[in-house]
Design a protein around this motif. Structure first.
Motif, short mmCIF file in Angstrom:
data_model
loop_
_atom_site.label_atom_id
_atom_site.label_comp_id
_atom_site.label_asym_id
_atom_site.label_seq_id
_atom_site.Cartn_x
_atom_site.Cartn_y
_atom_site.Cartn_z
N SER A 1 0.84 -1.20 0.00
CA SER A 1 0.00 0.00 0.00
C SER A 1 0.88 1.25 0.00
N TYR A 2 0.37 2.30 -0.57
CA TYR A 2 1.15 3.54 -0.65
C TYR A 2 0.33 4.71 -0.15
N GLN A 3 1.01 5.82 0.09
CA GLN A 3 0.37 7.04 0.53
C GLN A 3 0.58 8.13 -0.50
N THR A 4 -0.29 9.11 -0.45
CA THR A 4 -0.19 10.28 -1.32
C THR A 4 -0.10 11.53 -0.46
N GLU A 5 0.24 12.63 -1.10
CA GLU A 5 0.30 13.90 -0.37
C GLU A 5 -1.04 14.20 0.30
N GLN A 6 -2.14 13.96 -0.42
CA GLN A 6 -3.46 14.26 0.13
C GLN A 6 -3.81 13.35 1.29
N SER A 7 -3.45 12.06 1.20
CA SER A 7 -3.77 11.14 2.30
C SER A 7 -2.99 11.51 3.56
N VAL A 8 -1.77 12.01 3.40
CA VAL A 8 -0.98 12.45 4.55
C VAL A 8 -1.62 13.68 5.18
N ILE A 9 -2.03 14.63 4.36
CA ILE A 9 -2.67 15.85 4.88
C ILE A 9 -3.92 15.51 5.66
N GLU A 10 -4.76 14.63 5.10
CA GLU A 10 -6.02 14.26 5.77
C GLU A 10 -5.76 13.50 7.06
N GLU A 11 -4.78 12.61 7.06
CA GLU A 11 -4.48 11.83 8.25
C GLU A 11 -4.09 12.74 9.41
N HIS A 12 -3.24 13.72 9.16
CA HIS A 12 -2.76 14.57 10.24
C HIS A 12 -3.76 15.67 10.59
N GLN A 13 -4.59 16.02 9.65
CA GLN A 13 -5.64 16.99 9.94
C GLN A 13 -6.67 16.40 10.90
N ASN A 14 -6.90 15.09 10.78
CA ASN A 14 -7.92 14.43 11.59
C ASN A 14 -7.36 13.78 12.85
N GLY A 15 -6.06 13.87 13.07
CA GLY A 15 -5.44 13.17 14.17
C GLY A 15 -5.46 13.96 15.47
N THR A 16 -4.91 13.33 16.52
CA THR A 16 -4.87 13.96 17.84
C THR A 16 -3.43 14.23 18.27
N HIS A 17 -2.50 14.30 17.31
CA HIS A 17 -1.11 14.56 17.66
C HIS A 17 -0.95 15.96 18.24
N LEU A 18 -0.12 16.06 19.28
CA LEU A 18 0.26 17.37 19.79
C LEU A 18 1.26 18.03 18.86
N LYS A 19 2.20 17.22 18.38
CA LYS A 19 3.22 17.70 17.46
C LYS A 19 3.65 16.54 16.57
N LEU A 20 4.33 16.89 15.50
CA LEU A 20 4.92 15.88 14.62
C LEU A 20 6.33 16.35 14.29
#
Length: 751
Positions: free
Chosen positions: A37-56
């Motif tokens: 499986s692979y990721q795209t720029e958009q899938s990365v943006i959506e993943e982190h937009q919807n996440g609960t990370h304090l920082k990355l």
């Protein structure tokens, strides 16, 4: 000779980093032992937009992301921050990128004032263990997973040792023994983790206790101070136990020690002593363990015996965790039957587990109610020390429903005075025509026929069952933005269950003061006898002012794609056709063209539909729907549109799709499915004349891998084949071919 680019640690910015993060993951899948499986720029943006990370935190070299470290609150335990995911691109392994990222996360943990940083890795990742341990992590001995805890933030926050770290470097001067094995020195049921530092004759040792996550020993060239519980780690509640503080003056320099006990909801501990330590001093205190409502999770912070120490006027907090045990634990077991029927007699097994150190006699009564009656309701059972015993009682089912009782158990242990322990116990008796709801010892449930919904009082998660088989899990809602897990820890203020026509309804009300003061949440679950379940949420503003700040509610759910059909890119893709494709990483939720998922794994059928005006998103390994609220006027209530679930209601996906879309379809024009691997010949024209081309396109987010073979039915073309490797990063490919005769059938196989 080209100079290697400088490696920088940066914080994530979507526009700068998302595309490069996707490339990092696409070049890392082999090192994770994963799929294609692979990721795209958009899938990365959506993943982190919807996440609960304090920082990355990102390691960047020459403008490329080559390392990744997410950083968040730890939702599985208290008192810690957490690294959910750590990765270094394979071509940068061995360059200490992981160390740089971990140290940056530790720096942030210390900056934010937290005492601990946790992470998980997989059991086979032994090559990373020395680097983790050198960075201050201890590998907790567990059978279920590889969990590591780092107490360096707590070390550096301890006032009594701060002067040492003006000369010692906690990383470079560590002399802790490091091995590729779980850590811990076991003593009397306790596990101790040991740090040690040396530099130019200066020495320091500190020990932390595993379950209390706290400091329990400091040793320097001048003194040794430690705390211990002489009995055992597992202690029956309702009694008092000794705790011992020992101080040794090693150098003869002045040493004073003050100890002040700290009580908490689980443990009462009143001790206040001051000692001048000439050679050695021993201080003994007594702490009392209060009753608990449920058994301690073995892998979460345990109740602690805590004391504030002053060592020559400098502070240190000592903590020892203990595991409170029910002095007696009753377990009731129903016979292994598909169902019990009203009026039926049966035998019930009762197992009593004795946590006392002596043989004990336990007595209790089994109350009769509208659900159950017992032939002999008064029970006595004698159990040897630290053992269990089972007896059988006869009962009659009077009515389908929940038998939920708080039993008063009298315990007689030798010459000690008899103690009374309360324990809540529950038994659930569903019926094919029965509908009921109520409280259990784990939370609340509603049941209708073969189906039931269980709301867990500890996690606020909802589990849906068909008969005894779990079908689906819906998580607690999160509020943001940014999203937090705080609601998971909020107990329901009130829960009610009631019938509504042929359905059963459960309503759970919560205060959301930690999110928005004056806001109430009511979660509503409606269960129908045919297996259809609805869940929605109501937000009520009980304050005197409008809420004008934007608020988002996110509800997440798990849904296995085993045997699934999904509406993808305006097609209906059958995941049973082709290779295994049930991983959610294979499918871009943004390409779902209708608001439903359906699966038939051969055991049960499941379907879930979300509101048509909402977009499905990913929430780590879960799916989720967001509900935005722009304004909630004072005194007003707003409501989300429901999630709708069907368990065993429809045997084919077309009928469930009709339900999800709320529109019928013609039986003569029944929609059909497509394969996950799309093959087309000559632009979709199967009749070949002259030069032609075969196209093969992978519809899921996965690179092609395997061998493509081409041949004709009559053998009139030269067979062709091509091997494609995942490292080529191809999602589609084509092969030219020449056909000997018009209309000839061409065969293609992929493996």
């Amino acid at each position: 000779m080209l100079q290697a680019p400088e490696i920088m640690i940066e914080e994530y910015e979507p526009r700068r980093h998302a595309k490069s993060i996707a490339e990092m993951w696409n070049r890392s899948y082999e090192s994770w032992g994963g799929d294609n499986s692979y990721q795209t720029e958009q899938s990365v943006i959506e993943e982190h937009q919807n996440g609960t990370h304090l920082k990355l935190f990102l390691a960047v070299a020459g403008g490329e992301v080559i390392g990744y470290c997410s950083f968040s609150h730890y939702k599985e335990d208290t008192g810690a921050l957490y690294i959910p995911l750590l990765n270094v691109r394979p071509d940068y392994h061995g360059r200490k990128i992981g160390k740089m990222l971990i140290l940056r996360a530790l720096e942030e943990t210390i900056k934010q004032g937290w005492p601990r940083l946790d992470l998980y890795t997989w059991p086979g990742n032994t090559k990373a263990v020395p680097a983790y341990k050198k960075s201050g992590f201890f590998w907790e001995k567990r059978d279920d997973t590889t969990h590591l805890m780092n107490f360096i933030p707590s070390v550096l926050q301890t006032g009594a040792v701060k002067p040492f770290f003006e000369q010692l470097d906690w990383y470079r001067d560590s002399v802790r023994e490091i091995s590729v094995a779980p850590d811990g020195r076991k003593e009397n049921g306790f596990d101790y983790f040991t740090y040690a530092w040396e530099k130019d004759g200066l020495k320091l040792k500190m020990e932390y206790e595993r379950t209390g996550r706290g400091l329990r020993l400091i040793e320097t060239e001048d003194y040794l101070i430690k705390v211990s519980i002489p009995l055992q780690h597992q202690l029956p509640f309702g009694s008092s136990y000794p705790v011992i503080y020992e101080a040794v003056n090693k150098s003869g320099k002045p040493l004073t020690l003050q100890i002040k006990g700290v009580s908490n909801p689980n443990i009462s501990f009143e001790l206040e002593e001051t000692r001048t330590v000439e050679e050695a001093e021993r201080v003994e205190g007594q702490f009392r363990v209060h009753p608990v409502e449920e058994e301690q999770n073995a892998y979460q912070t345990h109740p602690v015996v805590e004391a504030e120490l002053l060592i020559n006027g400098q502070p240190a907090v000592f903590k020892l965790g203990i595991e409170p045990k029910y002095p007696v634990k009753l377990r009731l077991t129903l016979p292994d039957r598909t169902m019990l029927y009203k009026g039926e007699s049966f035998e019930l097994d009762i197992t009593a587990e004795n946590e006392y150190a002596t043989e004990s006699l336990f007595s209790f009564s089994l109350p009769e109610d509208e659900v159950l009656a017992f032939d002999q309701p008064v029970v006595q059972i004698k159990v040897p020390a630290k053992a269990r015993k089972t007896l059988t009682v006869s009962a009659q089912l009077k009515e389908c429903g929940i038998w939920n009782q708080k039993l008063a158990i009298t315990a007689q242990t030798g010459s000690l005075e008899a103690a009374v322990i309360e324990q809540e116990v529950s038994l659930v008796f569903p019926g094919t025509e029965a509908a009921f709801g109520g409280k259990t010892d784990k939370g609340w449930l509603i049941s209708s026929g073969r189906y039931s919904a269980h709301l867990d009082r500890s996690s606020n998660s909802l589990e849906l069952y068909e008969d005894r088989q779990k079908a689906l899990g819906l998580m607690f809602p999160k509020f943001g933005l940014p999203y937090t897990n705080e609601f998971k820890k909020s107990p329901a203020e009130q829960v009610t269950t009631y019938p509504d026509g042929e359905a059963m309804v459960l309503e759970a009300r919560y205060k959301l003061d930690s999110t928005r003061e004056g806001l109430l949440l009511t979660t509503v679950i409606k269960l129908h006898r045919n297996g259809i379940i609805e869940r929605y949420h109501q937000l009520h503003n009980k304050s005197g002012a409008d809420f004008t700040e934007p608020l988002h509610l996110k509800e997440s759910f798990g849904f296995s794609l085993e045997g699934a059909v999904i509406p993808y890119c305006s097609q209906y893709i059958d995941l049973n056709q082709g290779v295994h494709a049930a991983s959610p990483d294979y499918w871009d939720v943004q390409k779902l063209t209708e608001n439903w998922l359906y699966a038939d794994d051969g055991k049960m059928t499941r379907g879930i539909a979300w509101p048509a005006d909402r977009t499905l998103i990913r929430d780590h390994w879960l799916y989720a729907v967001e509900h935005p609220f722009k304004n909630i006027a004072a005194g007003r209530t707003v409501q989300t549109s429901p999630l709708r679930i069907a368990l065993g209601t429809w045997s084919n996906w077309q009928d469930f799709r009709s339900f999800a879309l709320q529109q019928g379809y013609s039986r003569s024009r029944k929609p059909d499915t497509s394969s996950q691997l799309k093959i087309s010949l000559n632009g979709g024209n199967p009749f070949i004349s002259g030069a032609s081309e075969l196209q093969l396109r992978e519809q899921k987010m996965s690179f092609l891998e395997g061998e493509i073979s081409l041949s004709s039915a009559s053998g009139s073309i030269v067979p062709q084949s091509r091997v494609i490797r995942a490292s080529e990063h191809l999602a589609e490919t084509s092969l030219p071919l020449l056909s000997g005769r018009q209309g000839e059938l061409i065969c293609c196989s992929c493996s």
